[in-house]
Design a protein around this motif. Structure first.
Motif, PDB file in Angstrom:
ATOM      1  N   MET A 208      -2.179 -14.123 -10.889  1.00 25.24           N
ATOM      2  CA  MET A 208      -3.512 -13.522 -10.976  1.00 25.24           C
ATOM      3  C   MET A 208      -3.767 -12.949 -12.368  1.00 25.24           C
ATOM      4  N   ILE A 209      -2.773 -12.290 -12.934  1.00 24.07           N
ATOM      5  CA  ILE A 209      -2.920 -11.692 -14.260  1.00 24.07           C
ATOM      6  C   ILE A 209      -3.087 -12.769 -15.327  1.00 24.07           C
ATOM      7  N   ASN A 210      -2.413 -13.895 -15.151  1.00 23.03           N
ATOM      8  CA  ASN A 210      -2.521 -14.995 -16.112  1.00 23.03           C
ATOM      9  C   ASN A 210      -3.833 -15.749 -16.006  1.00 23.03           C
TER      10      ASN A 210
ATOM     11  N   LYS B 149      -7.698  -9.635 -12.277  1.00 28.49           N
ATOM     12  CA  LYS B 149      -6.603  -9.180 -13.139  1.00 28.49           C
ATOM     13  C   LYS B 149      -6.165  -7.761 -12.766  1.00 28.49           C
ATOM     14  N   LEU B 150      -7.121  -6.885 -12.464  1.00 27.21           N
ATOM     15  CA  LEU B 150      -6.762  -5.528 -12.033  1.00 27.21           C
ATOM     16  C   LEU B 150      -6.008  -5.557 -10.712  1.00 27.21           C
ATOM     17  N   MET B 151      -6.484  -6.388  -9.783  1.00 26.33           N
ATOM     18  CA  MET B 151      -5.783  -6.513  -8.504  1.00 26.33           C
ATOM     19  C   MET B 151      -4.394  -7.115  -8.725  1.00 26.33           C
ATOM     20  N   GLY B 152      -4.257  -7.989  -9.697  1.00 20.61           N
ATOM     21  CA  GLY B 152      -2.946  -8.535 -10.030  1.00 20.61           C
ATOM     22  C   GLY B 152      -1.989  -7.438 -10.475  1.00 20.61           C
ATOM     23  N   LEU B 153      -2.496  -6.493 -11.276  1.00 18.68           N
ATOM     24  CA  LEU B 153      -1.667  -5.359 -11.689  1.00 18.68           C
ATOM     25  C   LEU B 153      -1.256  -4.507 -10.497  1.00 18.68           C
TER      26      LEU B 153
ATOM     27  N   VAL C 165       7.467 -12.577  -3.411  1.00 15.80           N
ATOM     28  CA  VAL C 165       6.291 -13.443  -3.220  1.00 15.80           C
ATOM     29  C   VAL C 165       5.057 -12.782  -3.835  1.00 15.80           C
ATOM     30  N   LEU C 166       4.888 -11.491  -3.570  1.00 17.68           N
ATOM     31  CA  LEU C 166       3.742 -10.778  -4.133  1.00 17.68           C
ATOM     32  C   LEU C 166       3.808 -10.729  -5.657  1.00 17.68           C
ATOM     33  N   LEU C 167       5.016 -10.593  -6.200  1.00 16.51           N
ATOM     34  CA  LEU C 167       5.163 -10.562  -7.654  1.00 16.51           C
ATOM     35  C   LEU C 167       4.715 -11.881  -8.281  1.00 16.51           C
ATOM     36  N   LEU C 168       5.090 -12.992  -7.672  1.00 15.71           N
ATOM     37  CA  LEU C 168       4.644 -14.300  -8.182  1.00 15.71           C
ATOM     38  C   LEU C 168       3.121 -14.419  -8.121  1.00 15.71           C
ATOM     39  N   MET C 169       2.531 -13.944  -7.029  1.00 16.76           N
ATOM     40  CA  MET C 169       1.072 -13.981  -6.918  1.00 16.76           C
ATOM     41  C   MET C 169       0.434 -13.105  -7.988  1.00 16.76           C
TER      42      MET C 169
ATOM     43  N   MET D 246      -3.722  -2.092   5.676  1.00 16.68           N
ATOM     44  CA  MET D 246      -4.697  -3.106   5.308  1.00 16.68           C
ATOM     45  C   MET D 246      -5.643  -2.541   4.258  1.00 16.68           C
ATOM     46  N   ASP D 247      -5.925  -3.330   3.265  1.00 17.26           N
ATOM     47  CA  ASP D 247      -6.857  -2.948   2.207  1.00 17.26           C
ATOM     48  C   ASP D 247      -7.970  -3.988   2.151  1.00 17.26           C
ATOM     49  N   PRO D 248      -9.014  -3.823   2.978  1.00 13.29           N
ATOM     50  CA  PRO D 248     -10.033  -4.874   3.059  1.00 13.29           C
ATOM     51  C   PRO D 248     -10.774  -5.148   1.755  1.00 13.29           C
ATOM     52  N   ILE D 249     -11.023  -4.125   0.961  1.00 13.61           N
ATOM     53  CA  ILE D 249     -11.758  -4.332  -0.287  1.00 13.61           C
ATOM     54  C   ILE D 249     -10.892  -5.088  -1.286  1.00 13.61           C
ATOM     55  N   GLY D 250      -9.658  -4.655  -1.455  1.00 13.51           N
ATOM     56  CA  GLY D 250      -8.743  -5.333  -2.373  1.00 13.51           C
ATOM     57  C   GLY D 250      -8.446  -6.752  -1.927  1.00 13.51           C
ATOM     58  N   ILE D 251      -8.238  -6.930  -0.629  1.00 11.48           N
ATOM     59  CA  ILE D 251      -7.945  -8.258  -0.097  1.00 11.48           C
ATOM     60  C   ILE D 251      -9.143  -9.177  -0.264  1.00 11.48           C
ATOM     61  N   SER D 252     -10.343  -8.636  -0.102  1.00 16.34           N
ATOM     62  CA  SER D 252     -11.553  -9.445  -0.288  1.00 16.34           C
ATOM     63  C   SER D 252     -11.631  -9.979  -1.712  1.00 16.34           C
ATOM     64  N   ALA D 253     -11.283  -9.139  -2.682  1.00 16.72           N
ATOM     65  CA  ALA D 253     -11.310  -9.589  -4.079  1.00 16.72           C
ATOM     66  C   ALA D 253     -10.289 -10.701  -4.301  1.00 16.72           C
ATOM     67  N   ILE D 254      -9.102 -10.536  -3.725  1.00 12.92           N
ATOM     68  CA  ILE D 254      -8.069 -11.565  -3.865  1.00 12.92           C
ATOM     69  C   ILE D 254      -8.529 -12.852  -3.184  1.00 12.92           C
ATOM     70  N   ALA D 255      -9.050 -12.717  -1.961  1.00 16.01           N
ATOM     71  CA  ALA D 255      -9.475 -13.891  -1.193  1.00 16.01           C
ATOM     72  C   ALA D 255     -10.598 -14.637  -1.899  1.00 16.01           C
ATOM     73  N   LEU D 256     -11.541 -13.903  -2.457  1.00 15.79           N
ATOM     74  CA  LEU D 256     -12.647 -14.561  -3.163  1.00 15.79           C
ATOM     75  C   LEU D 256     -12.159 -15.330  -4.378  1.00 15.79           C
ATOM     76  N   SER D 257     -11.064 -14.853  -4.987  1.00 15.60           N
ATOM     77  CA  SER D 257     -10.544 -15.580  -6.138  1.00 15.60           C
ATOM     78  C   SER D 257      -9.826 -16.863  -5.708  1.00 15.60           C
ATOM     79  N   ILE D 258      -9.391 -16.932  -4.446  1.00 13.40           N
ATOM     80  CA  ILE D 258      -8.723 -18.125  -3.929  1.00 13.40           C
ATOM     81  C   ILE D 258      -9.739 -19.145  -3.421  1.00 13.40           C
ATOM     82  N   LEU D 259     -10.792 -18.660  -2.777  1.00 16.34           N
ATOM     83  CA  LEU D 259     -11.795 -19.553  -2.189  1.00 16.34           C
ATOM     84  C   LEU D 259     -12.623 -20.219  -3.283  1.00 16.34           C
ATOM     85  N   SER D 260     -13.313 -21.285  -2.921  1.00 11.64           N
ATOM     86  CA  SER D 260     -14.097 -22.004  -3.925  1.00 11.64           C
ATOM     87  C   SER D 260     -15.194 -21.108  -4.487  1.00 11.64           C
TER      88      SER D 260
END
Length: 190
Positions: free
Chosen positions: A74-76, A163-167, A66-70, A1-15
């Motif tokens: 994210m990068i786009n 974008k960094l998390m996308g990479l 699935v992760l590659l599509l995500m 589990m990567d809580p910091i990285g996941i938080s960044a991803i989650a925040l980009s999904i949430l409003s």
């Protein structure tokens, strides 16, 4: 589990204008979901794989795709495969896609099954369960407070992190795919 990285991803999904109260609810629901998922997998994960005749490496390949599509999304500049642009309440996104598959994906599924295989007795299973639950609690507190990180970084900072998390997610996805394909190829060629 990567809580910091996941938080960044989650925040980009949430409003973008999520409140502290809403993020608390999302963090709670996500954490509860991943704890339940852990116990479901530790109890019945191997059985499910055997019933369907699925190799763990097949899970790695599919999870990697699935992760590659995500990652590409994210990068786009979009927030992933699923966004909150359709006005869904943030709490609805807590279970899918945040808890499953972002937090609790194929990598975690595979790791739990591998650890269960290595467990020699009930004490080993108990220690695996306690360690996982402690990680889930740490994840909860970091995710719950991630809104402060978002406010500090602003829109530009959040885009850079996404974008960094996308990479990083893209690199992990390629690693999953290669690892799964190589192992499957070896097993089928022998």
């Amino acid at each position: 589990m990567d809580p910091i990285g996941i938080s960044a991803i989650a925040l980009s999904i949430l409003s973008p204008n999520i409140t502290k109260n809403e993020i608390n609810k999302v963090a709670y629901k996500t954490t509860l979901t991943i704890i339940i998922a852990f116990f479901v997998v530790i109890i019945s994960g191997e059985f499910v794989l055997k019933v369907f005749g699925i190799d763990v490496n097949s899970l790695k390949v599919m999870g990697g795709l699935v992760l590659l599509l995500m990652a590409i999304s994210m990068i786009n500049g979009s927030s992933g495969l699923i966004s909150n642009s359709d006005g869904k309440p943030n709490e609805e996104l807590a279970i899918i896609p945040i808890a499953i598959p972002i937090v609790f994906g194929t990598g975690l599924f595979s790791t739990i099954i591998i650890f269960k295989h290595e467990a020699n007795n009930i004490a080993d299973l108990a220690s695996i369960s306690i360690a996982y639950c402690l990680n889930a609690v740490i994840f909860y507190f970091i995710f719950k407070n991630s809104i402060h990180i978002k406010r500090y970084l602003g829109e530009t900072g959040q885009n850079v992190i996404t974008k960094l998390m996308g990479l990083i997610v893209g690199a992990l996805s390629i690693q999953f795919i290669i690892s799964g394909v190589v192992t499957l190829a070896k097993s089928y060629l022998n």
